[in-house]
Structure formats: C-alpha cells, structure tokens
Design a protein around this motif. Sequence first.
Motif, PDB file in Angstrom:
ATOM      1  N   VAL A 131       0.848  -1.183   0.000  1.00 52.24           N
ATOM      2  CA  VAL A 131       0.000   0.000   0.000  1.00 52.24           C
ATOM      3  C   VAL A 131       0.889   1.240   0.000  1.00 52.24           C
ATOM      4  O   VAL A 131       1.874   1.314   0.747  1.00 52.24           O
ATOM      5  CB  VAL A 131      -0.932   0.010   1.224  1.00 52.24           C
ATOM      6  N   ARG A 132       0.567   2.199  -0.864  1.00 48.81           N
ATOM      7  CA  ARG A 132       1.367   3.427  -0.963  1.00 48.81           C
ATOM      8  C   ARG A 132       0.614   4.552  -0.258  1.00 48.81           C
ATOM      9  O   ARG A 132      -0.491   4.942  -0.658  1.00 48.81           O
ATOM     10  CB  ARG A 132       1.625   3.774  -2.433  1.00 48.81           C
ATOM     11  N   ASN A 133       1.247   5.090   0.785  1.00 46.85           N
ATOM     12  CA  ASN A 133       0.614   6.144   1.578  1.00 46.85           C
ATOM     13  C   ASN A 133       1.148   7.531   1.259  1.00 46.85           C
ATOM     14  O   ASN A 133       0.675   8.522   1.824  1.00 46.85           O
ATOM     15  CB  ASN A 133       0.806   5.865   3.076  1.00 46.85           C
ATOM     16  N   VAL A 134       2.154   7.600   0.396  1.00 52.64           N
ATOM     17  CA  VAL A 134       2.732   8.905   0.037  1.00 52.64           C
ATOM     18  C   VAL A 134       2.359   9.212  -1.410  1.00 52.64           C
ATOM     19  O   VAL A 134       2.286   8.324  -2.255  1.00 52.64           O
ATOM     20  CB  VAL A 134       4.261   8.907   0.219  1.00 52.64           C
ATOM     21  N   LYS A 181       4.801  14.286  -6.743  1.00 52.30           N
ATOM     22  CA  LYS A 181       5.999  14.061  -7.546  1.00 52.30           C
ATOM     23  C   LYS A 181       7.232  13.806  -6.683  1.00 52.30           C
ATOM     24  O   LYS A 181       8.046  12.945  -6.975  1.00 52.30           O
ATOM     25  CB  LYS A 181       6.245  15.254  -8.468  1.00 52.30           C
ATOM     26  N   GLY A 182       7.362  14.574  -5.602  1.00 52.95           N
ATOM     27  CA  GLY A 182       8.530  14.407  -4.726  1.00 52.95           C
ATOM     28  C   GLY A 182       8.545  13.027  -4.092  1.00 52.95           C
ATOM     29  O   GLY A 182       9.582  12.362  -4.049  1.00 52.95           O
ATOM     30  N   ALA A 183       7.382  12.578  -3.614  1.00 49.34           N
ATOM     31  CA  ALA A 183       7.299  11.260  -2.991  1.00 49.34           C
ATOM     32  C   ALA A 183       7.579  10.161  -4.019  1.00 49.34           C
ATOM     33  O   ALA A 183       8.246   9.165  -3.710  1.00 49.34           O
ATOM     34  CB  ALA A 183       5.918  11.074  -2.374  1.00 49.34           C
ATOM     35  N   SER A 184       7.111  10.344  -5.242  1.00 50.32           N
ATOM     36  CA  SER A 184       7.348   9.348  -6.279  1.00 50.32           C
ATOM     37  C   SER A 184       8.829   9.259  -6.629  1.00 50.32           C
ATOM     38  O   SER A 184       9.362   8.158  -6.859  1.00 50.32           O
ATOM     39  CB  SER A 184       6.541   9.693  -7.533  1.00 50.32           C
ATOM     40  N   ARG A 185       9.504  10.395  -6.668  1.00 47.48           N
ATOM     41  CA  ARG A 185      10.954  10.380  -6.937  1.00 47.48           C
ATOM     42  C   ARG A 185      11.700   9.634  -5.850  1.00 47.48           C
ATOM     43  O   ARG A 185      12.624   8.872  -6.128  1.00 47.48           O
ATOM     44  CB  ARG A 185      11.477  11.809  -7.077  1.00 47.48           C
ATOM     45  N   ARG A 186      11.304   9.843  -4.590  1.00 53.41           N
ATOM     46  CA  ARG A 186      11.956   9.142  -3.481  1.00 53.41           C
ATOM     47  C   ARG A 186      11.728   7.630  -3.600  1.00 53.41           C
ATOM     48  O   ARG A 186      12.636   6.833  -3.354  1.00 53.41           O
ATOM     49  CB  ARG A 186      11.439   9.671  -2.141  1.00 53.41           C
ATOM     50  N   LEU A 187      10.512   7.241  -3.965  1.00 50.19           N
ATOM     51  CA  LEU A 187      10.230   5.815  -4.131  1.00 50.19           C
ATOM     52  C   LEU A 187      11.118   5.200  -5.210  1.00 50.19           C
ATOM     53  O   LEU A 187      11.651   4.106  -5.045  1.00 50.19           O
ATOM     54  CB  LEU A 187       8.753   5.610  -4.496  1.00 50.19           C
ATOM     55  N   ARG A 188      11.275   5.912  -6.324  1.00 54.61           N
ATOM     56  CA  ARG A 188      12.087   5.374  -7.422  1.00 54.61           C
ATOM     57  C   ARG A 188      13.542   5.241  -7.003  1.00 54.61           C
ATOM     58  O   ARG A 188      14.220   4.290  -7.409  1.00 54.61           O
ATOM     59  CB  ARG A 188      11.944   6.274  -8.650  1.00 54.61           C
TER      60      ARG A 188
END
Length: 229
Positions: free
Chosen positions: A11-14, A17-24
């Motif tokens: 489950v993704r709680n963030v 764009k910034g959160a997606s960059r951190r995930l990548r």
Amino acid sequence: MKENFVVVAEVRNVHGKGASRRLRREGKVPAIIYGGKEDPQAIQVSHNELMKHLKIEAFYSHILSIDIAGKAEQAVLKDLHRHPVREEVMHMDLQRVLADVLLRMHVPLHFKGGDVAPGVKTGGGVVEHHLIQVEVECLPKDLPEFLEVDLSALNVNEAVHMSQLTLPANVALVELKHGNDASVAAVHLPRAAVEPEPVVAEAATAEVPATAQKVEAKGDEAKKDDKKK
C-alpha cells in the motif's frame, strides 16, 4: 500452458511528484489499481521484480494476481509510463477484473508459415506485417495470451484480414464489431521489383526541342547583324 504471474505490492501512503521520486530512488515503482467494485488504491511494487515480469510477452496480456499486503486481487496491465531515455518504469496502471464482466485487452499476434507461402517461396514476394497486436473482448477466463496468424497459403498480392483469424471460443475482435476488417499481413513483391526504371530516352528527347530553339535563336541574331552591316 498459461503462466501464473504474481505481483507483490505494498500500500502506498505517500503521493506527489517528490514522494514518487523518493520511491524510485528506493527501487520502487508507484502504481495504482482501479476498477471492479472497489475504490482506486495507490500501491508500490519492486522495480527489479517488475522488470523481470516485463521481459515475458505473456505478462502484457494475462490476468495477473496482485498480492497487496496478503490480499490477492485479479487485474490486468493497462498502462506503463517509462522513462524516455533510461530503461526505467516510472508508473504502472492496473485494472481489476471481474469474472462475469467483459474486458477489452490488446493481445499480440504470432505469425507462422510466411517462409513457405507460395507468394514467398516461388513468387519472389515478401511478407508485410500490418498489425502486431489486436484488441479482443471476452471474459477474463477466456483471455488468450496471443493469436496465431497462418500465412502459409498466401500468394503474391494476397492478404490475411481480421475476419480470417481463428479465434478461441467466446473471444471477439473489437475492430470487427465496428465493421473494420483491417489487413493483418500481406505478401507483395519487393518495391524494387515493381517500380519501373526511369525512361532516359524520353528525357533526352524532351531536351532536343529546347536545344534546337537556342540554335534557331542564335541564327536569327546572326541574320539581324548581317542586315545592320
């Protein structure tokens, strides 16, 4: 035999764009699963594991099992957003499927018999592929991983159309439902074999009158000079 694909997700709680960059940067791919009778849910999956799945053609046209925190959901891959330069998946869209609801999916075409087709083997033609996939409509249990296209009977200037494809039971082609019986593949002579050579003689002949006009013009000028003298 069909393969079974299991995609393990969290489950993704963030969001954002910034959160997606951190995930990548952490080796995760942000994704969303939607459709069915439940609300859309933001999830994340391992990029390395996803890339392994994406190397298998059947993954793109298969009912996938999405394991979200121990709960399995059936879904199909609807869209992938890739990096324009790097071999990297930026985002993934998954659509839930219901056993009793028709779904539409693009499935690949597998061609066979092109090398033994009369138009190729004895007619000097070549096979032209007009489509590499088609959109089908069926229940999830009937979804084919691919459709086979037999080209072995084609002569030069003959084609296989959508209406000639052999479909599994309970599977329909979306384009045919709209009256579009498009060509899937055909056999034609190579372009160099059918294009006429430039007619050099005609071009040369066309230049003669222009040259003659120049000579006549010079002759007229010489006569005028003689009269002046």
